[in-house]
Design a protein around this motif. Structure first.
Motif, PDB file in Angstrom:
ATOM      1  N   TRP A   1     -27.635-100.143 -78.091  1.00  0.00           N
ATOM      2  CA  TRP A   1     -28.204 -98.910 -78.645  1.00  0.00           C
ATOM      3  C   TRP A   1     -28.005 -98.976 -80.156  1.00  0.00           C
ATOM      4  N   ILE A   2     -29.127 -98.909 -80.885  1.00  0.00           N
ATOM      5  CA  ILE A   2     -29.060 -98.943 -82.348  1.00  0.00           C
ATOM      6  C   ILE A   2     -29.502 -97.574 -82.857  1.00  0.00           C
ATOM      7  N   ASN A   3     -28.663 -96.977 -83.685  1.00  0.00           N
ATOM      8  CA  ASN A   3     -28.938 -95.610 -84.129  1.00  0.00           C
ATOM      9  C   ASN A   3     -28.941 -95.494 -85.641  1.00  0.00           C
ATOM     10  N   LEU A   4     -29.869 -94.699 -86.138  1.00  0.00           N
ATOM     11  CA  LEU A   4     -29.821 -94.285 -87.545  1.00  0.00           C
ATOM     12  C   LEU A   4     -30.260 -92.831 -87.627  1.00  0.00           C
ATOM     13  N   GLY A   5     -29.477 -92.035 -88.326  1.00  0.00           N
ATOM     14  CA  GLY A   5     -29.940 -90.672 -88.531  1.00  0.00           C
ATOM     15  C   GLY A   5     -28.825 -89.737 -88.945  1.00  0.00           C
ATOM     16  N   PRO A   6     -29.211 -88.527 -89.354  1.00  0.00           N
ATOM     17  CA  PRO A   6     -28.239 -87.498 -89.692  1.00  0.00           C
ATOM     18  C   PRO A   6     -27.876 -86.699 -88.438  1.00  0.00           C
ATOM     19  N   LEU A   7     -27.145 -85.618 -88.617  1.00  0.00           N
ATOM     20  CA  LEU A   7     -26.849 -84.735 -87.476  1.00  0.00           C
ATOM     21  C   LEU A   7     -27.310 -83.323 -87.827  1.00  0.00           C
ATOM     22  N   LEU A   8     -28.621 -83.216 -87.933  1.00  0.00           N
ATOM     23  CA  LEU A   8     -29.214 -81.929 -88.265  1.00  0.00           C
ATOM     24  C   LEU A   8     -29.596 -81.273 -86.933  1.00  0.00           C
ATOM     25  N   TRP A   9     -28.601 -80.706 -86.296  1.00  0.00           N
ATOM     26  CA  TRP A   9     -28.794 -80.256 -84.908  1.00  0.00           C
ATOM     27  C   TRP A   9     -29.997 -79.341 -84.811  1.00  0.00           C
ATOM     28  N   HIS A  10     -30.976 -79.831 -84.118  1.00  0.00           N
ATOM     29  CA  HIS A  10     -32.278 -79.201 -84.105  1.00  0.00           C
ATOM     30  C   HIS A  10     -32.261 -77.826 -83.455  1.00  0.00           C
ATOM     31  N   PHE A  11     -31.402 -77.654 -82.466  1.00  0.00           N
ATOM     32  CA  PHE A  11     -31.386 -76.374 -81.748  1.00  0.00           C
ATOM     33  C   PHE A  11     -30.306 -75.426 -82.244  1.00  0.00           C
ATOM     34  N   GLU A  12     -29.616 -75.801 -83.312  1.00  0.00           N
ATOM     35  CA  GLU A  12     -28.618 -74.891 -83.869  1.00  0.00           C
ATOM     36  C   GLU A  12     -29.331 -73.613 -84.306  1.00  0.00           C
ATOM     37  N   ASN A  13     -28.777 -72.487 -83.949  1.00  0.00           N
ATOM     38  CA  ASN A  13     -29.356 -71.186 -84.314  1.00  0.00           C
ATOM     39  C   ASN A  13     -30.776 -71.002 -83.801  1.00  0.00           C
ATOM     40  N   ASN A  14     -31.096 -71.589 -82.671  1.00  0.00           N
ATOM     41  CA  ASN A  14     -32.461 -71.401 -82.166  1.00  0.00           C
ATOM     42  C   ASN A  14     -32.649 -69.962 -81.689  1.00  0.00           C
TER      43      ASN A  14
ATOM     44  N   PHE B   1     -25.463 -95.080 -89.437  1.00  0.00           N
ATOM     45  CA  PHE B   1     -26.077 -96.237 -88.763  1.00  0.00           C
ATOM     46  C   PHE B   1     -25.019 -96.916 -87.918  1.00  0.00           C
ATOM     47  N   TRP B   2     -25.402 -97.352 -86.711  1.00  0.00           N
ATOM     48  CA  TRP B   2     -24.498 -98.200 -85.933  1.00  0.00           C
ATOM     49  C   TRP B   2     -25.255 -98.984 -84.878  1.00  0.00           C
ATOM     50  N   THR B   3     -24.574-100.034 -84.436  1.00  0.00           N
ATOM     51  CA  THR B   3     -25.004-100.800 -83.279  1.00  0.00           C
ATOM     52  C   THR B   3     -23.976-100.493 -82.196  1.00  0.00           C
ATOM     53  N   ALA B   4     -24.416-100.136 -80.997  1.00  0.00           N
ATOM     54  CA  ALA B   4     -23.461 -99.829 -79.928  1.00  0.00           C
ATOM     55  C   ALA B   4     -23.840-100.613 -78.680  1.00  0.00           C
ATOM     56  N   LYS B   5     -22.869-101.376 -78.205  1.00  0.00           N
ATOM     57  CA  LYS B   5     -23.137-102.213 -77.036  1.00  0.00           C
ATOM     58  C   LYS B   5     -22.632-101.496 -75.784  1.00  0.00           C
ATOM     59  N   LYS B   6     -23.423-101.560 -74.727  1.00  0.00           N
ATOM     60  CA  LYS B   6     -22.983-100.975 -73.458  1.00  0.00           C
ATOM     61  C   LYS B   6     -21.924-101.895 -72.857  1.00  0.00           C
TER      62      LYS B   6
END
Ligand SMILES: C[S@@+](CC[C@H](N)C(=O)[O-])C[C@H]1O[C@@H](n2cnc3c(N)ncnc32)[C@H](O)[C@@H]1O
Length: 412
Positions: free
Chosen positions: A341-354, A405-410
């Motif tokens: 699993w390769i991930n890049l991104g912020p943590l702009l929680w989309h449903f916060e304060n929905n 950013f990270w690489t995560a191995k199962k």
């Protein structure tokens, strides 16, 4: 999982509303620009003359022209929505709602395109109930909200990110490290055998990252649930024959933070490459629907997902989760042993304060990584990548995400 009739009806109604939003873009946007014209005429004569000398009215006319060019492009995207298989009752014919030259429009808008950092990268869920004032003006005609139009304007900017030369710098900051990490993880596999490796890109947007991965020879599937993105990506991927075939003006919707007129009025041509130029025999697909519903459902015999994917690439995606625990569980479950699993991104929680009463679990970066480890990932290759997201590079305002950013191995 079979869907209820109500859910299907809601989905179709939402799709129809999205089509209406595309078709009413011209009237809506011209109306917003006309507000400026009206404001001009409320000024004292002397002020008008000063603005006249700055060619302010000519600028407004140029914005009208750019809006009409955008409308022409957007109408091409929805010229034939039936191909998506939804019933489209009550949808006006193409062009009926576009009133080129009708600067009054059916209603007046005071929409400002202030994408103030937070939530500026969040494409929304295919919400059945749009926010703001909405509803049929008369039977069969949906009146798009500011919220709907904002999503459409974001789609124009997303074209820049994914499919223009202008967007190259921004997208390469994000996509190049992800491609490199994928190639690194499978460095022992010869290029000719990459087609045996299945890569999933959830939240694929307009599909460029998934396309890039398929172009490297992997079997790649993008997944996306926004009708705006799906209509737009279908068009660019399947209805575009040549480089720079289309010209759009993604920055004409806001007059704020502009150093000069060119920063607002400059044309962007798309695409920067011919999407149909994937090598012969490439395996590339885009699947429409909710990531958790499709890949998290109990495996159906026809299309099992458990352990079937060699890599999952999430770019600006994991913070769209209502329940990040489930997102990570699904990613982990669908990966084959040793998958990545390769991930890049912020943590702009989309449903916060929905405002839709959806649950929302919001973790810190440390917590997300601790959760990933508990679920069964070994995280490596960690770094922070500073990047913008659908930024007007010439604006006086710019938000920079310090994306993780990270690489995560199962591992289990
Ligand atoms: C911030 S955008 C990122 C798009 C693309 N990955 C990029 O980097 O340009 C997040 C995307 O995820 C999609 N999305 C959000 N939740 C989703 C879900 N549950 N299933 C499928 N797609 C989803 C949104 O519609 C949006 O296109």
């Amino acid at each position: 999982m079979p869907f209820s009739r109500t859910a299907i009806n809601e989905e179709q109604a939402h799709f129809s509303n999205v089509i209406q939003t595309f078709r009413q873009y011209a009237a809506y946007s011209l109306s917003a620009n006309n507000r400026r014209r009206k404001d001009f005429f409320t000024l004292p004569r002397a002020d008008q003359e000063l603005l006249h000398s700055l060619r302010y009215k000519e600028k407004l006319a140029e914005v009208d022209r750019a809006i009409l060019a955008n409308a022409e492009f957007l109408n091409q995207i929805v010229v034939d929505p039936e191909i998506f298989g939804h019933e489209l009752e009550g949808i006006d014919d193409p062009g009926v709602n576009d009133v080129p030259g009708d600067t009054q429009g059916p209603f007046h808008s005071h929409s400002h395109d202030h994408t103030h950092g937070p939530h500026s990268h969040s494409h929304d869920a295919p919400t059945r109930a749009s926010q703001g004032h909405a509803g049929p003006e008369k039977k069969g005609r949906y009146r798009p909200t500011d919220f709907d139009m904002d999503k459409l304007r974001s789609t124009l900017k997303q074209f820049v990110r994914d499919w223009s030369e202008e967007g190259r710098a921004e997208r390469e900051v994000c996509y190049a490290p992800m491609r490199e990490a994928l190639l690194q993880h499978f460095s022992d596999i010869p290029p000719a055998e990459r087609h045996n490796l299945r890569v999933l890109v959830p939240g694929a947007g307009l599909g460029r990252l998934a396309w890039d991965i398929a172009n490297l020879g992997f079997a790649c599937q993008g997944n996306e649930f926004s009708h705006y993105m799906l209509l737009a990506s279908f068009f660019i991927l399947n209805r575009t024959d040549s480089v720079n075939q289309h010209t759009i003006y993604p920055y004409v919707h806001s007059f704020s933070n502009l150093p000069n007129n060119a920063a607002m009025l400059r044309p962007i041509t798309i695409p920067d490459i011919t999407p149909s130029s994937l090598p012969q025999g490439s395996n590339f697909s885009l699947v429409a629907g909710d990531f958790e519903e499709i890949y998290g459902a109990d495996d159906d015999a026809d299309e099992p997902h458990s352990g079937q994917w060699d890599a999952v690439l999430t770019c600006f995606f994991i913070d769209t989760a209502k329940n990040i625990v489930n997102y990570l569980r699904v990613i982990h479950r669908i990966l084959a042993p040793g998958g990545v699993w390769i991930n890049l991104g912020p943590l702009l929680w989309h449903f916060e304060n929905n405002t839709t009463n959806d649950p929302s679990i919001e973790l810190t970066l440390e917590e997300v990584k601790a959760l990933a480890r508990k679920i069964g990932f070994d995280i490596s290759n960690e770094r922070t990548i500073d990047t913008t997201y659908t930024n007007n590079a010439q604006s006086m305002l710019g938000y920079v995400y310090h994306a993780a950013f990270w690489t995560a191995k199962k591992i289990i």
